[in-house]
Design an enzyme around this catalytic site. Structure first.
Site, PDB file in Angstrom:
ATOM      1  N   SER A 145       8.739  -7.124   2.737  1.00  0.00           N
ATOM      2  CA  SER A 145       7.780  -8.203   2.896  1.00  0.00           C
ATOM      3  C   SER A 145       7.767  -9.025   1.615  1.00  0.00           C
ATOM      4  CB  SER A 145       6.386  -7.615   3.147  1.00  0.00           C
ATOM      5  OG  SER A 145       5.369  -8.570   2.961  1.00  0.00           O
ATOM      6  N   TYR A 158      -0.640  -2.062   2.149  1.00  0.00           N
ATOM      7  CA  TYR A 158       0.549  -2.699   2.732  1.00  0.00           C
ATOM      8  C   TYR A 158       1.518  -3.118   1.625  1.00  0.00           C
ATOM      9  CZ  TYR A 158       3.290  -5.967   5.610  1.00  0.00           C
ATOM     10  OH  TYR A 158       4.306  -6.622   6.255  1.00  0.00           O
TER      11      TYR A 158
END
Length: 255
Positions: A145, A158
């Site tokens: 990400s 995350y």
């Protein structure tokens, strides 16, 4: 010789039943691969596999498993090997997010995100390694990400999991280079998916702030992942291993 041809290759895409996972799965199928859609939601995975088959003519298989549970991972890999007799490509794409300020995250929240996003990639990679080694090589692609690079005030777990994905990628690449297994990561930017639609509802002004920084001037669609996915799954990337490739429309390069 077409270096991007995936004919006779078998690819597993975890979380391949929607979003960028489905976009990558379609790209692999269009390049000639047989595609395994691996996810927890059986009806959704079956529908995705059928849609890929109808659109591309590729051989597909839907496998239901929770990739954070070792026994289920082993069963899923065995099912793929029983059906196709080989595994050449693995995309570790399964992931979740719990959006809270870090002081509000519980330990259960933290463990859930780390287990689904990071531990699952380790478990699935380890499970396919013997088949890839026996076949003389393979490709593993882990989905990170932009938060592998940047911090996020509303997604600490995350971000930590995705930073871990990059370091896991490098470590597996070094460990398995002698087995002719290339391990790389893709770092998606801001894609228009169910997950980011939820984020835009939960975080005021997110859409405008993100769009202002994307050099290409638009949010990405799942189809924008297909080209990079095929490259990293194909012979065209045989001398590329241990790297993390942003697919972000210039987001990481914009001040």
């Amino acid at each position: 010789m077409n270096l991007f041809d995936l004919t006779d290759r078998v690819a597993i895409v975890t979380g391949g039943n929607g979003g960028i996972g489905l976009g990558m799965a379609k790209g692999l199928a269009n390049a000639g691969a047989s595609v395994v859609v691996l996810g927890r939601n059986e009806p959704k995975s079956q529908a995705a596999a059928e849609a890929i088959r109808a659109e591309t003519g590729a051989k597909t298989l839907a496998v239901t498993a929770d990739v954070s549970v070792p026994a289920e991972v082993d069963r899923a890999v065995a099912e793929v090997l029983d059906h196709f007799q080989r595994i050449d490509i693995l995309f570790n794409n399964a992931g979740i997010n719990i959006r809270k300020p870090p002081q509000e995250l519980t330990l259960d929240d933290w463990n859930q995100v780390l287990t689904v996003n990071l531990t699952s990639a380790f478990l699935t990679s380890k499970a396919v390694h013997p088949a890839m080694k026996q076949a003389g090589g393979g490709k593993i692609v882990n989905i990170g990400s932009m938060t592998s690079i940047f911090g996020s005030s509303f997604a600490a777990a995350y971000s930590a999991s995705k930073g871990g994905i990059v370091q896991l990628t490098k470590s597996l690449a070094m460990a398995w280079a002698a087995d002719n297994i290339q391990v790389n990561a893709i770092l998606p930017g801001w894609f228009d998916t169910e997950l980011t639609q939820q984020a835009r509802q939960q975080i005021p002004g997110l859409h405008e702030r993100v769009l202002a920084r994307i050099a290409c001037g638009r949010w990405a669609t799942p189809d924008d992942m297909a080209g990079t996915a095929v490259w990293l799954a194909s012979r065209a990337s045989d001398y590329v291993t241990g790297v993390a490739v942003p697919v972000d429309g210039g987001y990481a390069s914009t001040l």
